[in-house]
Write a protein that holds these residues in place. Structure first.
Motif, PDB file in Angstrom:
ATOM      1  N   SER A  40       2.330 -40.249  25.742  1.00  0.00           N
ATOM      2  CA  SER A  40       2.514 -39.801  27.109  1.00  0.00           C
ATOM      3  C   SER A  40       3.409 -38.582  27.095  1.00  0.00           C
ATOM      4  O   SER A  40       3.946 -38.196  26.067  1.00  0.00           O
ATOM      5  N   GLY A  41       3.552 -37.973  28.236  1.00  0.00           N
ATOM      6  CA  GLY A  41       4.426 -36.820  28.348  1.00  0.00           C
ATOM      7  C   GLY A  41       3.860 -35.605  27.656  1.00  0.00           C
ATOM      8  O   GLY A  41       2.647 -35.392  27.602  1.00  0.00           O
ATOM      9  N   ARG A  42       4.756 -34.782  27.125  1.00  0.00           N
ATOM     10  CA  ARG A  42       4.355 -33.510  26.515  1.00  0.00           C
ATOM     11  C   ARG A  42       3.458 -33.715  25.300  1.00  0.00           C
ATOM     12  O   ARG A  42       2.499 -32.988  25.108  1.00  0.00           O
ATOM     13  N   LEU A  43       3.788 -34.697  24.477  1.00  0.00           N
ATOM     14  CA  LEU A  43       2.992 -34.941  23.275  1.00  0.00           C
ATOM     15  C   LEU A  43       1.569 -35.316  23.644  1.00  0.00           C
ATOM     16  O   LEU A  43       0.610 -34.811  23.067  1.00  0.00           O
ATOM     17  N   GLY A  44       1.429 -36.189  24.622  1.00  0.00           N
ATOM     18  CA  GLY A  44       0.096 -36.609  25.054  1.00  0.00           C
ATOM     19  C   GLY A  44      -0.708 -35.443  25.603  1.00  0.00           C
ATOM     20  O   GLY A  44      -1.891 -35.287  25.301  1.00  0.00           O
ATOM     21  N   HIS A  49      -4.856 -31.300  24.920  1.00  0.00           N
ATOM     22  CA  HIS A  49      -5.218 -29.876  24.908  1.00  0.00           C
ATOM     23  C   HIS A  49      -5.866 -29.497  23.580  1.00  0.00           C
ATOM     24  O   HIS A  49      -6.876 -28.792  23.558  1.00  0.00           O
ATOM     25  N   VAL A  50      -5.287 -29.944  22.483  1.00  0.00           N
ATOM     26  CA  VAL A  50      -5.845 -29.626  21.160  1.00  0.00           C
ATOM     27  C   VAL A  50      -7.227 -30.245  21.022  1.00  0.00           C
ATOM     28  O   VAL A  50      -8.142 -29.613  20.483  1.00  0.00           O
ATOM     29  N   SER A  51      -7.413 -31.453  21.526  1.00  0.00           N
ATOM     30  CA  SER A  51      -8.722 -32.102  21.458  1.00  0.00           C
ATOM     31  C   SER A  51      -9.751 -31.348  22.288  1.00  0.00           C
ATOM     32  O   SER A  51     -10.909 -31.231  21.895  1.00  0.00           O
ATOM     33  N   ALA A  52      -9.336 -30.855  23.440  1.00  0.00           N
ATOM     34  CA  ALA A  52     -10.262 -30.148  24.323  1.00  0.00           C
ATOM     35  C   ALA A  52     -10.538 -28.722  23.856  1.00  0.00           C
ATOM     36  O   ALA A  52     -11.620 -28.192  24.091  1.00  0.00           O
ATOM     37  N   HIS A  53      -9.571 -28.081  23.216  1.00  0.00           N
ATOM     38  CA  HIS A  53      -9.692 -26.678  22.813  1.00  0.00           C
ATOM     39  C   HIS A  53      -9.264 -26.496  21.358  1.00  0.00           C
ATOM     40  O   HIS A  53      -8.231 -25.879  21.082  1.00  0.00           O
ATOM     41  N   PRO A  54     -10.038 -26.993  20.405  1.00  0.00           N
ATOM     42  CA  PRO A  54      -9.607 -26.910  19.001  1.00  0.00           C
ATOM     43  C   PRO A  54      -9.524 -25.485  18.463  1.00  0.00           C
ATOM     44  O   PRO A  54      -8.648 -25.178  17.671  1.00  0.00           O
TER      45      PRO A  54
END
Length: 136
Positions: A40-44, A49-54
């Protein structure tokens, strides 16, 4: 007085009292605890974001790596191998950066002049309108 509960009964009670989202085999450990696998939070958000925009993540990692490499001092071997190519590449990069800075400066100056003209016109209009109402 209540009788001691068997291990299976204790697990059943723990599952019933566990908060939503807790792992079914792990009893709740009190308020504020959560499944350690959940993010959760920033890490989540970063993981999402990385998963959506590799490709964006890869480009960002390359930019950070290049920045770090740029900060490190050159070695003798690097100077011997790269020689003039490194000098030429550095000059080209420096010229490109200077061009970008100059273009950005011109853009900012143009926007500033437009904004000042707009503000100046609004002030002039306000003064004129205020002067018209005071006269008379």
């Amino acid at each position: 007085m209540s009788e001691p509960k068997s291990g299976e009964q204790t697990k059943a009670v723990a599952r019933k009292s566990a908060p939503a989202g807790a792992h079914p085999s792990t009893p709740s450990q009190g308020k504020g605890t959560r499944d350690p696998r959940a993010t959760s939070g920033r890490l989540g958000r970063a993981i999402d974001h990385v998963s959506a925009h590799p490709l964006t993540a890869v480009a960002g990692a390359m930019a950070v790596s290049a920045g770090i490499a740029f900060l490190l001092p050159t070695t003798k071997r690097e100077t011997e191998v790269m020689g003039e190519v490194a000098d030429t590449l550095g000059d080209v990069a420096r010229d490109a950066a200077d061009g970008v800075v100059a273009a950005g400066r011109a853009q900012v100056e143009g926007l500033a002049q437009t904004a000042l003209a707009g503000v100046g016109g609004a002030v002039l209009q306000a003064v004129t309108a205020n002067g018209d109402t005071n006269v008379g």
